[in-house]
Design a protein around this motif. Structure first.
Motif, mmCIF file in Angstrom:
data_model
loop_
_atom_site.group_PDB
_atom_site.id
_atom_site.type_symbol
_atom_site.label_atom_id
_atom_site.label_comp_id
_atom_site.label_asym_id
_atom_site.label_seq_id
_atom_site.Cartn_x
_atom_site.Cartn_y
_atom_site.Cartn_z
ATOM 1 N N ASP A 1 38.634 41.081 40.840
ATOM 2 C CA ASP A 1 38.504 41.669 39.526
ATOM 3 C C ASP A 1 37.774 42.735 39.356
ATOM 4 N N ARG A 2 37.397 42.904 38.098
ATOM 5 C CA ARG A 2 36.787 44.225 37.899
ATOM 6 C C ARG A 2 35.501 44.527 38.751
ATOM 7 N N HIS B 1 45.327 44.900 33.504
ATOM 8 C CA HIS B 1 46.007 45.703 34.539
ATOM 9 C C HIS B 1 45.990 44.514 35.795
ATOM 10 N N ASN B 2 44.989 43.945 36.023
ATOM 11 C CA ASN B 2 44.929 42.997 36.994
ATOM 12 C C ASN B 2 46.060 41.789 37.011
ATOM 13 N N LYS C 1 45.607 44.830 45.981
ATOM 14 C CA LYS C 1 44.190 44.484 45.986
ATOM 15 C C LYS C 1 43.796 44.500 44.323
ATOM 16 N N GLN C 2 44.454 44.892 43.495
ATOM 17 C CA GLN C 2 44.066 44.847 42.094
ATOM 18 C C GLN C 2 44.503 43.495 41.789
ATOM 19 N N SER C 3 45.450 42.948 42.328
ATOM 20 C CA SER C 3 45.809 41.248 42.029
ATOM 21 C C SER C 3 44.831 40.287 42.363
ATOM 22 N N ALA D 1 49.157 43.415 37.935
ATOM 23 C CA ALA D 1 49.400 43.612 39.342
ATOM 24 C C ALA D 1 49.759 42.479 40.030
ATOM 25 N N TYR E 1 50.816 45.785 31.160
ATOM 26 C CA TYR E 1 50.381 47.130 31.845
ATOM 27 C C TYR E 1 50.015 48.074 30.767
ATOM 28 N N VAL F 1 48.143 53.130 40.021
ATOM 29 C CA VAL F 1 47.081 52.574 40.473
ATOM 30 C C VAL F 1 46.531 53.481 41.546
#
Lengths: 551, 370
Positions: free
Chosen positions: A40-41, A247-248, A35-37, A251, A239, A407
């Protein structure tokens, strides 16, 4: 025979429990990374991280680097490991046992000790470098980068090939060798056409193992890689690195990493299926006495290779007794490094290491036995799904698991970051696939009728499981468990993401000391770690009494 | 503790595949009862249904008057001996034997005494402290028996217990098993595919095929008057001829090709002109050197086996038959010799043309469905 109609019993409850546990502690974290990959924020779906990775050579280069160096390492370990295994299996070597034990010690050492020690030997101010420069006027090239990783990892991982190939060579029946000679094929030709071809499945299995280890390795390239940037290090840098984190992006790189290792895994499976035959020697080959010049060369090859591989560990232990001041070792010997280690959480590191290691091990063993029982004795769609889920971490680099944990458990509803629990969790997830495999294999060899005999003698199912099945399985897993213990104790790549001051382990203390340039202290920690792993391995060899080691 | 086992209308299914359609049998108390049949005939399946390791899809299983269908296998009080013995490898011989006793609420010295008694009975008391890996196949077999018997079970179930032993030990152990069973007097159900073993050991045998019992009887019944063609060919060797029955002047004759001989013991309801199948064992074919009115045959090969000599020959129509004669001191008949054959008419068996029923008198079949 599998029963068609079975009543609900305790095992149905165990199945449900494991499904819940796997969903919470494995599936949920992995989905978190995925999901994080791609979000976006602001929560919008985007593939920009993947585009960024593949469009900028600065990043995409790391994949190529990782593949380049990993393939080189794999070939190199085969090249030096297979001859060693051949000499070991076909000749009566004096001190063969020592060669074997030391090889195992080499490959089970903490991931960065080799790199660190080789830097102290061959690095810019290394002893050997200085010696050549000052006395012989020869400049040794840099060992940082590709060459360094290759050297350190090959010397650390060739014992895997050695151990695997010993097993394969032992299963070659001497009549096959005689038949080959009878048909006019001897010497080198026979080695290629018969010996190596018969061992092909094992060669592929060993290659995969080396590849996976080298590809996911984090400690070595971190210390010795310098400008030569590899994949796992890049994930870590993105990271937790010093130059701004993303972080994205981390990921996204993790997702790419899992995809690639999964791909390698399936290619290997496919290649192995091309060589499907089983051999089992009724008359194992009789070992010859090495004679003449050939014998001398064989001895030199075996002993020099193993000695070089073992050198880093010996050297680290030696240095731990030298006086030191920060990054400089001075004349004279003392326990001062150990004294300063005492001030730097040595006691806490050791007790944390023992608690984390033991705790993880107990959980791993209990879960593995239960899962193996479900998979082997009560196959069903759900239980097979549990089996498949449990091997997933096999293809996941340690740093990816570390990130997945953060995460998933760094924010409510479940907050575990900074606790011992999250460390144990990541150790369990990383090591369990191996123990489940061996528990499965052990249980498959226990005939069903043994349990039925117990039941027919008036023992209930649960009591039969406790008194018959578990003791019989334990014999098979206990030796493997010691190996798991060693790899937990020396774990670096996920703990570096998860540890803090309270949960610091020996490995992490050593790493912290290295990264702060406190070399004497680092040697003290490394030495303690080396002694601990060596003692564990000697215990393992004593218990197992066999050379069939499954790593 | 002697129990009768009564099974009525038993059915076993795996998914949609019916392994045992409808099977009924009564096993007498203290009897050594053998389930015999080719692999896949359902004999082991039936045994495991009695033991409780296979589910029962239909029918009733009784030990005396107790219906056991829904009793947990651990509570059925059954002694079981497995094909691979299933000795617990992590326990010593003594601990293996004591294992079942410890689940019963017995005093400690009672357990020791009882284990000792059965170790002695099986003549393995000097092996008591050994671990199973140090035992030979025959010794493991004795441990398995001692372990199964010392809980003093209602019935003893044995699943091909001798098939992992070599030929000589097999013969030795079957005598041991038979003697122990007789001295303990326990109702025993024994599964095997080896007909010689079944004959040697059993009080009664049930011959099974495709989940159906074909014939239940003493070894002698089954060998001499098999209930149908399958039983006749499965037990011992047989030459099978297509022939006919002919009734002339109130007398019944067997006709095999040109050869005819009077036959007495045909059941009344089958007397009449019809096609039949004759099953003639090798020892029931008598050989005559002088060509006479018998069946003409030419010797192809002969095998001298000491007590007997086997002859392989072919008839005028090319059919191959075999015969066993007691070896004589003078000489073996050379291959190529033309001889004539006659029948030991009292011993041969005749079946209806489809092979389903023996048409002679004297068939004793306890099988309820026939």
């Amino acid at each position: 025979m599998v029963r068609q109609h079975r009543r609900r019993d305790m095992w149905s409850g165990v199945t449900v429990t494991f499904v819940v546990l796997f969903v919470i502690f494995l599936v949920y974290p992995l989905l978190g990374i995925l999901k994080q990959s791609v979000f976006d924020r602001e929560g919008n779906f985007t593939l920009q991280e993947f585009v960024k990775f593949f469009s900028q050579p600065y990043y995409s280069r790391t994949i190529l680097n990782s593949f380049e160096v990993t393939i080189a390492i794999t070939l190199c370990t085969l090249l030096i490991g297979i001859p060693l295994a051949y000499f070991y299996s076909f000749y009566q070597l004096k001190g063969a046992k020592a060669l074997f034990v030391i090889s195992i010690l080499c490959c089970m050492s903490a991931p960065f000790i080799g790199a660190y020690s080789w830097i102290l030997l061959l690095g810019r101010s290394g002893v050997i470098t200085q010696f050549f420069k000052n006395f012989l006027g020869i400049k040794i090239g840099s060992i940082y980068g590709f060459g360094g990783i290759l050297l350190v990892q090959s010397l650390k991982l060739f014992p895997l090939v050695f151990i695997y190939m010993n097993g394969a060579f032992k299963n070659i029946d001497s009549s096959l060798m005689e038949a080959s000679a009878n048909l006019g094929c001897v010497g080198i030709k026979r080695f290629y056409r018969v010996v190596l071809n018969l061992s092909m499945p094992t060669i592929l299995a060993a290659s995969l193992l080396v590849f996976m280890r080298a590809f996911a390795d984090f400690g070595t390239p971190l210390l010795i890689g310098e400008g030569y940037r590899t994949f796992p290090v890049e994930i870590y840098n993105q990271y937790l690195g010093e130059n701004g984190t993303d972080h994205n992006f981390a990921a996204a790189i993790s997702v790419i990493a899992i995809t690639l290792t999964a791909l390698v895994f399936f290619v290997q499976k496919w290649a192995t299926s091309k060589f499907k035959f089983s051999i089992n020697a009724m008359h194992p080959i009789e070992k010859k006495k090495p004679k003449g010049l050939k014998g001398v060369l064989i001895y030199i090859y075996c002993y020099v290779l193993v000695a070089i591989a073992f050198l880093p560990q010996v050297y680290v232990v030696y240095l731990s007794f030298r006086n030191s001041d920060q990054a400089i070792f001075k004349e004279g010997y003392s326990f001062s490094n150990y004294e300063s280690a005492m001030n730097k959480l040595l006691g806490r590191s050791i007790s944390n290491t023992l608690v984390l290691g033991m705790g993880s091990l107990v959980i791993i063993i209990i879960c593995s036995i239960l899962i193996a029982y479900l998979v082997v004795r009560r196959p069903s769609v759900t239980n097979n799904a549990i089996d498949t889920m449990s091997v997933l971490p096999y293809i996941m680099p340690g740093s990816v698991i570390g990130i997945a944990m953060v995460v998933a458990f760094g924010k409510p509803p479940i907050v575990l970051t900074g606790t011992m629990a999250i460390m144990i969790l990541s150790f369990v997830i990383r090591r369990m696939p191996y123990t489940i495999r061996s528990a499965n294999a052990t249980l498959m060899q226990i005939p069903m009728s043994i349990e039925e005999a117990s039941i027919s003698l008036g023992t209930s199912k649960i009591k039969t499981f406790a008194k018959i099945t578990v003791p019989m399985m334990t014999n098979g897993i206990i030796s493997g468990a010691i190996l798991s213990w060693v790899s937990i104790v020396t774990e670096l790549s996920s703990s570096i993401i998860l540890y803090n001051n309270r949960t610091i382990t020996l490995t992490m203390s050593a790493y912290v000391a290295i990264s702060r340039g406190n070399y004497g202290l680092a040697c003290a920690f490394s030495a303690v770690l080396t002694v601990l792993t060596s003692l564990s391995l000697l215990l393992y060899l004593f218990i197992s009494k066999s050379e069939d080691i499954k790593l | 503790m002697k129990e009768r086992i009564i099974i009525t209308h038993a059915m076993k299914k795996y998914g949609d595949a019916v392994i045992i359609p409808n099977l009924s049998v009564e096993i007498k108390e203290g009897e050594f009862f053998t389930l015999l049949g080719p692999s896949g005939c359902g004999k082991t399946t039936l045994l495991r249904m009695i033991a409780g390791f296979n589910s029962i899809e239909g029918g009733d299983f009784y030990f005396n008057d107790n219906r056991i269908n829904d009793i947990d296998p651990a509570k059925r009080n059954i002694g079981m001996v497995f094909q691979n013995y299933a000795i617990f490898p992590h326990l010593s011989v003594r601990k293996n034997v004591e294992f079942g006793l410890k689940n019963r609420k017995l005093a400690k010295d009672e357990i020791t005494k009882r284990a000792e008694e059965y170790l002695k009975l099986m003549q393995i008391e000097e092996l008591a402290e050994r671990m199973p890996e140090k035992l030979s196949g025959g010794q493991q077999q004795r441990v398995a028996l001692a372990r199964a018997l010392c809980i003093e079970p209602h019935v003893l179930l044995m699943d091909e217990p001798l098939s992992n032993l070599d030929a000589k030990l097999r013969v030795e152990m079957r005598t041991v098993i038979k003697n122990i069973q007789h001295s303990v007097g326990i109702t025993t159900v024994y599964v095997t595919h080896d007909q010689e073993e079944a004959m040697a050991i059993s009080d009664r045998i049930a011959v099974m095929k495709d989940g159906i019992i074909q014939h239940i009887g003493t070894p002698q019944n089954i060998y001499q008057r098999p209930a149908n063609l399958f039983v006749s060919t499965f037990i011992g060797r047989s030459n099978i001829f297509d022939g006919g029955l002919v009734v002339k002047d109130g007398k019944t004759f067997l006709k095999l090709g040109e050869y005819e001989t009077a036959i007495q013991k045909v059941q009344d309801k089958y007397r009449g002109n019809q096609k039949i199948i004759a099953s003639i064992r090798p020892e029931e074919l008598l050989m005559h050197r002088e060509p006479g009115k018998g069946i003409k045959a030419i010797i192809d090969d002969c095998v001298f086996l000491g007590l007997n000599t086997h002859y392989f020959m072919h008839l005028e129509d090319g059919k191959e038959v075999e015969s066993i004669q007691e070896s004589t001191i003078d000489s073996i008949i050379a291959p190529g010799t033309e001889i004539s054959l006659s029948l030991n008419v009292d011993k041969i068996n005749l079946f209806t043309a489809d092979g389903s029923v023996n048409i002679l008198q004297g068939v004793r079949n306890d099988c309820a469905t026939n």
